[in-house]
Design a protein around this motif. Structure first.
Motif, short mmCIF file in Angstrom:
data_model
loop_
_atom_site.label_atom_id
_atom_site.label_comp_id
_atom_site.label_asym_id
_atom_site.label_seq_id
_atom_site.Cartn_x
_atom_site.Cartn_y
_atom_site.Cartn_z
N GLY A 8 0.33 -1.42 0.30
CA GLY A 8 0.09 -0.56 -0.15
C GLY A 8 0.52 1.42 0.30
O GLY A 8 1.88 1.07 0.76
N ALA A 9 0.45 2.56 0.03
CA ALA A 9 1.21 3.33 -0.82
C ALA A 9 0.38 5.19 -0.25
O ALA A 9 0.50 5.99 -1.42
N GLY A 10 -0.77 4.41 0.32
CA GLY A 10 -1.69 5.57 1.51
C GLY A 10 -0.82 6.20 2.20
O GLY A 10 -0.18 6.58 3.16
N GLY A 11 -1.63 6.57 2.94
CA GLY A 11 -1.88 7.98 3.90
C GLY A 11 -1.01 7.04 5.07
O GLY A 11 -0.07 7.52 5.76
N VAL A 12 -1.56 5.85 5.21
CA VAL A 12 -0.34 5.19 6.90
C VAL A 12 0.75 4.62 6.63
O VAL A 12 1.90 4.70 6.83
N ALA A 13 0.59 4.20 5.00
CA ALA A 13 2.05 3.03 4.54
C ALA A 13 3.19 4.84 4.60
O ALA A 13 3.67 4.60 4.80
N SER A 34 3.28 -1.20 -4.19
CA SER A 34 1.75 -1.42 -3.72
C SER A 34 0.84 -0.94 -6.18
O SER A 34 1.39 -0.99 -6.70
N ARG A 35 -0.49 -0.94 -5.84
CA ARG A 35 -0.73 -0.59 -7.70
C ARG A 35 -0.32 0.21 -8.14
O ARG A 35 0.08 -0.04 -9.51
N THR A 36 -0.30 1.78 -7.91
CA THR A 36 0.36 2.55 -8.41
C THR A 36 1.82 2.74 -7.76
O THR A 36 1.59 3.70 -6.66
N VAL A 37 2.87 2.46 -8.69
CA VAL A 37 4.00 2.54 -7.92
C VAL A 37 4.89 3.81 -8.29
O VAL A 37 5.41 3.80 -7.17
N ALA A 38 4.13 4.94 -9.23
CA ALA A 38 4.45 6.07 -8.42
C ALA A 38 4.24 6.71 -7.40
O ALA A 38 4.72 7.59 -6.89
N LYS A 39 2.80 6.41 -6.79
CA LYS A 39 3.14 6.50 -5.50
C LYS A 39 3.82 6.29 -3.61
O LYS A 39 4.38 6.64 -3.48
N ALA A 40 4.03 4.97 -4.43
CA ALA A 40 4.98 4.25 -3.74
C ALA A 40 6.37 5.39 -4.09
O ALA A 40 7.33 5.32 -2.51
N ALA A 63 5.63 -2.33 -8.33
CA ALA A 63 4.38 -2.07 -8.65
C ALA A 63 3.42 -3.55 -8.87
O ALA A 63 4.74 -4.66 -8.63
N LEU A 64 2.35 -3.43 -7.45
CA LEU A 64 1.79 -4.86 -7.11
C LEU A 64 0.33 -4.90 -7.01
O LEU A 64 -0.51 -3.53 -6.72
N ASP A 65 -0.23 -5.58 -7.32
CA ASP A 65 -1.25 -6.01 -7.57
C ASP A 65 -1.88 -7.21 -6.29
O ASP A 65 -1.62 -8.62 -6.45
N ALA A 66 -2.07 -6.31 -5.29
CA ALA A 66 -1.95 -6.93 -4.30
C ALA A 66 -3.54 -8.35 -3.99
O ALA A 66 -3.18 -8.72 -2.59
N MET A 67 -3.75 -8.59 -4.89
CA MET A 67 -5.25 -8.73 -5.32
C MET A 67 -4.51 -10.61 -5.68
O MET A 67 -5.87 -11.42 -5.18
N ASP A 109 -1.23 -6.65 9.86
CA ASP A 109 -2.09 -5.26 9.08
C ASP A 109 -2.81 -4.42 10.19
O ASP A 109 -1.84 -4.78 11.65
N THR A 110 -3.70 -3.55 9.67
CA THR A 110 -4.83 -2.20 10.35
C THR A 110 -5.86 -2.80 10.93
O THR A 110 -6.29 -1.73 11.95
N ALA A 111 -6.91 -3.50 9.88
CA ALA A 111 -8.26 -3.57 9.96
C ALA A 111 -8.35 -5.03 9.36
O ALA A 111 -7.79 -5.60 8.76
N GLY A 149 -2.99 -1.25 14.33
CA GLY A 149 -2.83 -0.02 14.06
C GLY A 149 -2.66 0.66 15.54
O GLY A 149 -2.14 0.30 16.39
N PHE A 150 -3.45 1.88 15.58
CA PHE A 150 -3.83 2.10 16.70
C PHE A 150 -5.17 1.76 17.27
O PHE A 150 -5.04 1.47 18.20
N ASP A 151 -6.58 1.85 16.33
CA ASP A 151 -7.54 0.87 16.70
C ASP A 151 -8.11 0.68 15.44
O ASP A 151 -8.79 1.44 14.88
N PRO A 152 -8.17 -0.41 15.64
CA PRO A 152 -7.66 -1.90 16.47
C PRO A 152 -6.36 -1.80 16.76
O PRO A 152 -5.60 -0.76 15.87
N GLY A 153 -5.47 -2.54 17.65
CA GLY A 153 -4.04 -2.29 18.09
C GLY A 153 -3.62 -1.62 19.03
O GLY A 153 -3.99 -3.04 20.50
#
Ligand code: NDP
Length: 410
Positions: A8-13, A34-40, A63-67, A109-111, A149-153
């Motif tokens: 993943g390459a979002g906010g938490v990543a 992540s799916r969009t390698v540019a974000k990583a 670049a990865l399709d994690a599905m 994981d966090t969720a 993560g924090f909640d849960p975590g």
């Protein structure tokens, strides 16, 4: 030392990447896919811009399709990673966990996993997907720490700390307050699709030894919180209510999230107009659109909020119980600051609180402390090393009881 693969390459990543880089002397090579390698790639650039890498070393984007479980296995093998920190969207959780079991590497994981086809998962949340893989983890000797993560975590670890202070726990109220301000007229703090999904379905809580259902914003309560003051929060369904109620079935376990009246108004209007629906509608021009996707497209990108976010978050567990026949109560909590988070890692405080704990867990797996070779929720683990480490790496825990309000250290 163990090489780490961040998915993943979002906010938490973004937070995970910075924190892992700050501690790569105790981890190893770092990879982010992540799916969009540019974000990583962009995340790695921000790590280098902050000179966050503790020791010069590998930090590569993929670049990865994690599905695609086979593709995840192939990347784990190609990079020699032994710890996977999965902070991709919750739809990828089970394919990634399956890949870790096949490759024989640690997972976190966090969720909870969500099926992309469903609006919202119903309890028993961990029982739907994760816990069905418990035997497979054990057979493969794979450490899988769920929801760290924090909640849960962290809030699960707080409940476990309270367990050690009482003879019986009678209630756990997890309260999550974001008293920050992002300066926009309206925005969600996370992907609006995920954020709204959390609040459109039934609200589940564990009370009187059974699941209870309510609707969102039906049950509100005012909590007196340190630093952020008196805050109104609403009963909300959340992953950890399930795992904690499985460990403490005699206790009432509730999750409360703070919302301002403005958020509730906007949410109510959007929902009642049908704009939070995932069912496609046709416009007069014959265009087929999914209302929720349109709402997402017009709202601010949550990642864009970080530079101007000010104020603090306060998340904690109010735990009541008995000790030597007498009633006792503690609040175990953390306060985080949006601006400080942005200055350190370029993210807002909510991503910060979610992204630091999985790195703490990775450090504890790397040094063997939490490398249990089985599937575990955070409350199954010894909380002491986790809380001590979080105190050092940016998320200090405080404990408030009848006598004082102090840093919690073991
Ligand atoms: P974002 O939506 O910002 O990021 C999700 C990332 O996952 C994106 O980079 C996305 O790629 C990527 N992704 C989605 N599908 C795939 C796929 N098939 N293959 C590869 N990558 C994929 O989410 P957040 O960073 O805000 O949250 C991440 C996780 O953390 C979520 O599960 C969320 O529920 C959880 N969370 C937990 C908290 C806690 O305290 N426990 C608090 C906050 C969040 P792309 O960029 O291409 O879309």
């Amino acid at each position: 030392k163990r090489n780490v693969l961040i998915i993943g390459a979002g906010g938490v990543a973004q937070v995970v990447a910075h924190k892992a880089a700050q501690h790569n002397d105790r981890l190893g090579d770092l990879h982010i896919a992540s799916r969009t390698v540019a974000k990583a790639e962009a995340i790695i650039e921000t790590v280098h811009a902050k000179a966050a890498m503790k020791v010069p070393g590998v930090f590569q984007a993929h670049a990865l399709d994690a599905m695609d479980t086979a593709a995840v296995v192939a990347l784990i093998k190609a990079t020699g990673c032994q710890i996977v920190i999965n902070v991709g969207s919750p739809f990828v959780n089970m394919p990634v966990l399956d890949a870790c079991i096949q490759a024989g590497v640690a997972y976190m994981d966090t969720a909870i996993h969500e099926d992309a086809g469903k609006v919202c998962e119903a309890p028993p949340w961990y029982g739907n997907y994760e816990w069905k893989r418990r035997e497979a983890c054990k057979a493969a000797g794979v450490t899988a720490i769920l929801g760290v993560g924090f909640d849960p975590g962290v809030v699960n670890a707080y409940a476990r700390v309270a367990e050690g202070l009482m003879d019986t726990i009678t209630s756990i109220d997890i309260v999550d307050i974001n008293a920050g301000s992002h300066g926009k007229w309206f925005s969600t703090n996370f992907d609006p699709e995920i954020n709204f999904r959390e609040f459109t379905g039934t609200v589940y809580s564990w009370q009187n030894g059974a699941w209870q259902s309510n609707t969102m914003f039906e049950v509100g309560q005012t909590f007196d919180m340190p630093v952020v003051g008196t805050q109104k929060a609403y009963l909300t369904g959340h992953d950890e209510v399930h795992s904690l109620s499985a460990r403490y079935p005699q206790a009432d376990v509730r999750f409360w999230m703070g919302f301002g009246d403005h958020y509730i108004n906007v949410f109510t209007v959007l929902k009642n107009l049908g704009l939070l629906s995932e069912q496609p509608v046709k416009t007069a021009e014959g265009l087929e659109v999914i209302p929720l996707k349109v709402v997402k497209a017009v709202l601010p990108d949550p990642a864009s909020l970080a530079p101007d976010y000010t104020g603090k978050t306060c998340i904690g567990d109010f735990v009541k119980g008995t000790k030597d026949g007498k009633p006792v109560e503690v609040l175990i909590y953390n306060v985080a600051d949006h601006k400080e988070a942005f200055e350190e890692v370029g993210s807002q405080g909510i991503s910060y609180t979610a992204g630091v704990p999985p790195v703490a867990a990775a450090l504890l797996i790397a040094d063997g402390t939490w490398d249990v070779g089985a599937m575990a929720n955070v409350e199954d683990m010894d909380p002491a090393p986790f809380i001590n480490l979080l105190n050092q790496i940016g998320l200090p825990t405080r404990i408030k009881d009848a006598s004082s309000d102090r840093l919690l250290e073991f």
